[in-house]
Write an enzyme that holds these catalytic residues in place. Structure first.
Site, PDB file in Angstrom:
ATOM      1  CB  ALA A  88      -0.926   0.012   1.219  1.00 28.62           C
ATOM      2  CG  ASP A  89       2.965   4.849  -1.470  1.00 23.79           C
ATOM      3  OD1 ASP A  89       2.642   6.052  -1.508  1.00 23.79           O
ATOM      4  OD2 ASP A  89       4.102   4.458  -1.200  1.00 23.79           O
ATOM      5  CB  THR A  90      -1.304   6.794   2.077  1.00 25.79           C
ATOM      6  OG1 THR A  90      -1.911   5.542   2.413  1.00 25.79           O
ATOM      7  CG2 THR A  90      -2.327   7.908   2.292  1.00 25.79           C
TER       8      THR A  90
END
Length: 225
Positions: A88-90
């Site tokens: 995941a990456d935000t």
């Protein structure tokens, strides 16, 4: 590099150093069945192409970053035959610009001033892979939440900078920490702002599990099924 030779049961492999993502996943999966592997992945080339330019499609960027982490993980590690793998990456965007993690107090203050009394978007990209029964299924998705800040004065910003909280977070704030004092409202998933859109994750896992042959794997990835 961890060895999975002794693991007969399915495992969840998290390609992220975020303690918040791990905390959320541990609500649903036994901690002893979760392995965190942070791949060596250079985000800078992709980030630098958008840091000073408009981010027309933040979901595309977040998705590319998550997919890049997953690819790096797979290239650098031998994973178990039965595994749920999540990367995941935000990112945070406002005015078409991307706000990463601030490197200095001045940069953090500038970000908070930019967000003050305005609405911005928080986008998390997910790269999900299910490895089971000799087959591999993968899906890349992104979730967006709109966050509205109240007005921040100089004293509030100085107080927050002194806490040290802004420096490991995109957009220079954490909704689950002291940054909660700034949040006037949100439109969308709260947990997405923490870094893991839990509901969206399980929606996608349910769809993927429907075509996964292993009963054992399905019962693992959908603990409430």
């Amino acid at each position: 590099m961890p060895s999975f030779n002794t693991y007969a049961l399915p495992r969840l492999v998290l390609a992220s150093a975020s303690p918040r993502r791990l905390e959320l996943l541990e609500r649903f999966y036994p901690p002893e069945r979760i392995t965190v592997i942070v791949p060596a992945y250079d985000e800078l080339p992709l980030m630098n192409t958008t840091k000073t330019d408009s981010v027309a499609e933040p979901a595309d960027l977040a998705g590319q970053l998550a997919a890049g982490k997953l690819t790096a993980l797979l290239e650098q590690n031998e994973l178990p035959a039965e595994a749920l793998v999540i990367a995941a990456d935000t990112i945070v965007t406002i005015d078409g610009k991307m706000l990463g993690k601030p490197e200095t107090g001045r940069e953090a203050a500038d970000m908070l001033q930019l967000l003050s009394n305005r609405t911005h978007k928080v986008v998390t990209g997910l790269a999900i892979q299910i490895r089971s029964g000799g087959s591999v299924k993968q899906k890349n998705v992104a979730e967006t939440t709109e966050v509205t800040f109240g007005r921040l004065d100089e004293a509030m910003i100085d107080w927050y900078l002194a806490s040290g909280e802004p420096f490991d977070k995109a957009g220079a704030y954490g909704i689950q920490g002291l940054g909660a004092a700034f949040i006037k409202g949100i439109n969308g998933c709260y947990y997405n702002v923490m870094g893991l859109p839990v509901h969206r994750l399980f929606v996608e896992l349910k769809e993927m599990a429907a075509t996964t042959g292993s009963v054992q794997m399905r019962s693992f990835i959908l603990p409430f099924a």
